[in-house]
Scaffold this motif. Sequence first.
Motif, mmCIF file in Angstrom:
data_model
loop_
_atom_site.group_PDB
_atom_site.id
_atom_site.type_symbol
_atom_site.label_atom_id
_atom_site.label_comp_id
_atom_site.label_asym_id
_atom_site.label_seq_id
_atom_site.Cartn_x
_atom_site.Cartn_y
_atom_site.Cartn_z
ATOM 1 N N LEU A 198 28.655 10.454 1.284
ATOM 2 C CA LEU A 198 28.783 10.320 2.735
ATOM 3 C C LEU A 198 27.850 11.245 3.514
ATOM 4 O O LEU A 198 27.193 10.788 4.454
ATOM 5 N N PRO A 199 27.758 12.534 3.151
ATOM 6 C CA PRO A 199 26.787 13.365 3.884
ATOM 7 C C PRO A 199 25.341 12.885 3.703
ATOM 8 O O PRO A 199 24.553 12.927 4.644
ATOM 9 N N ALA A 200 25.026 12.403 2.510
ATOM 10 C CA ALA A 200 23.667 11.911 2.270
ATOM 11 C C ALA A 200 23.365 10.708 3.162
ATOM 12 O O ALA A 200 22.286 10.617 3.764
ATOM 13 N N LEU A 201 24.304 9.796 3.260
ATOM 14 C CA LEU A 201 24.107 8.630 4.124
ATOM 15 C C LEU A 201 24.037 9.036 5.594
ATOM 16 O O LEU A 201 23.190 8.539 6.343
ATOM 17 N N TYR A 202 24.904 9.934 6.002
ATOM 18 C CA TYR A 202 24.924 10.380 7.395
ATOM 19 C C TYR A 202 23.610 11.056 7.776
ATOM 20 O O TYR A 202 23.006 10.713 8.806
ATOM 21 N N TYR A 203 23.180 12.004 6.967
ATOM 22 C CA TYR A 203 21.950 12.722 7.303
ATOM 23 C C TYR A 203 20.712 11.850 7.119
ATOM 24 O O TYR A 203 19.726 12.021 7.829
ATOM 25 N N GLY A 204 20.769 10.910 6.202
ATOM 26 C CA GLY A 204 19.666 9.960 6.074
ATOM 27 C C GLY A 204 19.534 9.102 7.316
ATOM 28 O O GLY A 204 18.425 8.867 7.818
ATOM 29 N N PHE A 252 16.246 9.139 9.859
ATOM 30 C CA PHE A 252 15.446 7.973 10.216
ATOM 31 C C PHE A 252 15.540 7.667 11.708
ATOM 32 O O PHE A 252 14.584 7.172 12.305
ATOM 33 N N SER A 253 16.665 7.995 12.321
ATOM 34 C CA SER A 253 16.791 7.836 13.764
ATOM 35 C C SER A 253 15.845 8.785 14.492
ATOM 36 O O SER A 253 15.161 8.388 15.443
ATOM 37 N N LEU A 254 15.791 10.021 14.040
ATOM 38 C CA LEU A 254 14.870 10.988 14.655
ATOM 39 C C LEU A 254 13.418 10.569 14.427
ATOM 40 O O LEU A 254 12.586 10.666 15.338
ATOM 41 N N LYS A 255 13.123 10.091 13.234
ATOM 42 C CA LYS A 255 11.758 9.686 12.925
ATOM 43 C C LYS A 255 11.351 8.470 13.759
ATOM 44 O O LYS A 255 10.221 8.381 14.238
ATOM 45 N N GLU A 288 14.041 19.328 16.688
ATOM 46 C CA GLU A 288 15.179 18.476 16.349
ATOM 47 C C GLU A 288 15.304 18.296 14.842
ATOM 48 O O GLU A 288 16.412 18.271 14.300
ATOM 49 N N PHE A 289 14.164 18.169 14.156
ATOM 50 C CA PHE A 289 14.202 18.073 12.697
ATOM 51 C C PHE A 289 14.697 19.387 12.086
ATOM 52 O O PHE A 289 15.426 19.381 11.098
ATOM 53 N N LEU A 331 18.411 19.488 12.433
ATOM 54 C CA LEU A 331 19.013 18.613 11.433
ATOM 55 C C LEU A 331 19.018 19.289 10.069
ATOM 56 O O LEU A 331 20.015 19.247 9.349
ATOM 57 N N SER A 332 17.929 19.933 9.731
ATOM 58 C CA SER A 332 17.837 20.632 8.447
ATOM 59 C C SER A 332 18.861 21.755 8.356
ATOM 60 O O SER A 332 19.514 21.932 7.326
ATOM 61 N N GLU A 333 19.024 22.514 9.425
ATOM 62 C CA GLU A 333 20.011 23.594 9.440
ATOM 63 C C GLU A 333 21.431 23.041 9.319
ATOM 64 O O GLU A 333 22.272 23.611 8.629
ATOM 65 N N SER A 334 21.675 21.931 9.952
ATOM 66 C CA SER A 334 22.988 21.287 9.866
ATOM 67 C C SER A 334 23.265 20.816 8.437
ATOM 68 O O SER A 334 24.385 20.940 7.940
ATOM 69 N N MET A 335 22.238 20.311 7.779
ATOM 70 C CA MET A 335 22.388 19.874 6.387
ATOM 71 C C MET A 335 22.716 21.055 5.489
ATOM 72 O O MET A 335 23.568 20.948 4.598
ATOM 73 N N MET A 336 22.076 22.173 5.714
ATOM 74 C CA MET A 336 22.329 23.358 4.892
ATOM 75 C C MET A 336 23.748 23.874 5.105
ATOM 76 O O MET A 336 24.396 24.318 4.157
ATOM 77 N N LYS A 337 24.245 23.799 6.325
ATOM 78 C CA LYS A 337 25.617 24.231 6.593
ATOM 79 C C LYS A 337 26.621 23.331 5.871
ATOM 80 O O LYS A 337 27.615 23.814 5.333
#
Length: 66
Positions: A15-21, A25-28, A36-37, A40-46
């Motif tokens: 689920l986290p992988a799908l959410y952050y993916g 792609f939305s940001l890209k 913003e990227f 997102l990266s900091e949020s993924m690490m948390k």
Amino acid sequence: MMLTILIIFLFINGLPALYYGKKYFSLKKNKASDKEFKNLSESMMKSERIVLPVSIILLLVLYFIN
């Protein structure tokens, strides 16, 4: 019991992988800024601080059940 733990393990990791993916792609797609990227990266690490220990605990429980 073992199948249930494996399904929970897949949800915890998938689920986290799908959410952050999806967020990536939305940001890209919107050509977001580097800031913003970075956010997102900091949020993924948390989130990984929670996901990894839970995954390890589930695997240990699964190992000791077998």
